[in-house]
Design an enzyme around this catalytic site. Sequence first.
Site, PDB file in Angstrom:
ATOM      1  N   THR A   1       0.882  -1.150   0.000  1.00 27.73           N
ATOM      2  CA  THR A   1       0.000   0.000   0.000  1.00 27.73           C
ATOM      3  C   THR A   1       0.921   1.200   0.000  1.00 27.73           C
ATOM      4  O   THR A   1       2.054   1.092   0.441  1.00 27.73           O
ATOM      5  CB  THR A   1      -0.788   0.002   1.331  1.00 27.73           C
ATOM      6  OG1 THR A   1      -1.504  -1.210   1.446  1.00 27.73           O
ATOM      7  CG2 THR A   1      -1.713   1.173   1.468  1.00 27.73           C
TER       8      THR A   1
ATOM      9  N   VAL B   1     -12.379  -5.671  -0.124  1.00 23.18           N
ATOM     10  CA  VAL B   1     -12.062  -4.264   0.158  1.00 23.18           C
ATOM     11  C   VAL B   1     -11.007  -4.217   1.261  1.00 23.18           C
ATOM     12  O   VAL B   1     -11.144  -4.883   2.284  1.00 23.18           O
ATOM     13  CB  VAL B   1     -13.327  -3.493   0.590  1.00 23.18           C
ATOM     14  CG1 VAL B   1     -12.983  -2.073   1.011  1.00 23.18           C
ATOM     15  CG2 VAL B   1     -14.357  -3.495  -0.536  1.00 23.18           C
TER      16      VAL B   1
ATOM     17  N   THR C   1      -0.148   0.297   6.452  1.00 24.25           N
ATOM     18  CA  THR C   1       0.162  -0.633   5.379  1.00 24.25           C
ATOM     19  C   THR C   1       0.004  -2.047   5.955  1.00 24.25           C
ATOM     20  O   THR C   1      -0.270  -2.204   7.134  1.00 24.25           O
ATOM     21  CB  THR C   1       1.601  -0.425   4.874  1.00 24.25           C
ATOM     22  OG1 THR C   1       2.488  -0.594   5.974  1.00 24.25           O
ATOM     23  CG2 THR C   1       1.795   0.968   4.293  1.00 24.25           C
TER      24      THR C   1
END
Length: 287
Positions: free
Chosen positions: A170, A199, A221
Amino acid sequence: MIASERGEVGLAAGIGLLRAGASALDAVEAAIRVVEADEDNHTVGVGGLPNLLGQVELDASIMDGATRQAGAVAAVTGFPHPISIARAVCERLPQHLLLVGAGAERFADEVGIERGPTLTDEARRRWRDGLSAAGIESAEARFGPGERAYRQQVIERLASMGVPDGPWDTVNVLALDAAGNLAAGVSTSGYPWKYPGRVSDSAIIGAGNYCDNAVGAAACTGRGELAIRGTTARSVLHALAADGDPAKALCLTPDGRHGGASTVPGATYSVMTAQDTTFRIEQRRQT
Ligand code: GLY
């Protein structure tokens, strides 16, 4: 500004805007767009690794510390810059916060956000290798994606698959502007070979992203399911308010102090200020 690993490529763009007097929100969006355009980053944007069916589904969110307004999108396909869709949700659809899938794509088209390819040859190759290693490729060859038997096989196999090797993650970018406003942005292609429609925390305000000028900005992250269960970003700010220590998750305070924490040994984050000509790398505290 601070950024998580591999986010440093975007800091110069964001700092350039801050030097010119732009807002923290502008700087965060600009920095994340650079990361999203980086084909060598297989965790974010156009270079991101796809879901089980070979489709790149992107998640992103952005939050304004001055107003605590936020926007987020999840499971978006065909748009290389989900952070810009999230920003548009925040500013142009303020009675909403999170749009997913086809609705997010429809909105992006309506507000004029650019479409573009999001599955690179390298990401497709990694996907094929990853599925092959899990024994899924043979099912695809036999039945073809979309067939019921294929789907049943991949669900069973998915349950037994480990986290793929190599960096997958991320990007977090946190900014403090000259007016004293904070902003936080997060973007990800999510868990490689994820079940379609999964998600991540990156789209969930409170889990992967939270920002409040009164306390600070924090973002996460790593494995999103854990940050969702723990409402981690918001919890980090509660802890920051209590003890003033920003070395938790990735964190930036209203007076410019910053810190990072990680369970991964040797994890780092990057920092750049308006006085710097380039970013520097800082160690995260190991937890
Ligand atoms: N933090 C990103 C993900 O869980 O996919």
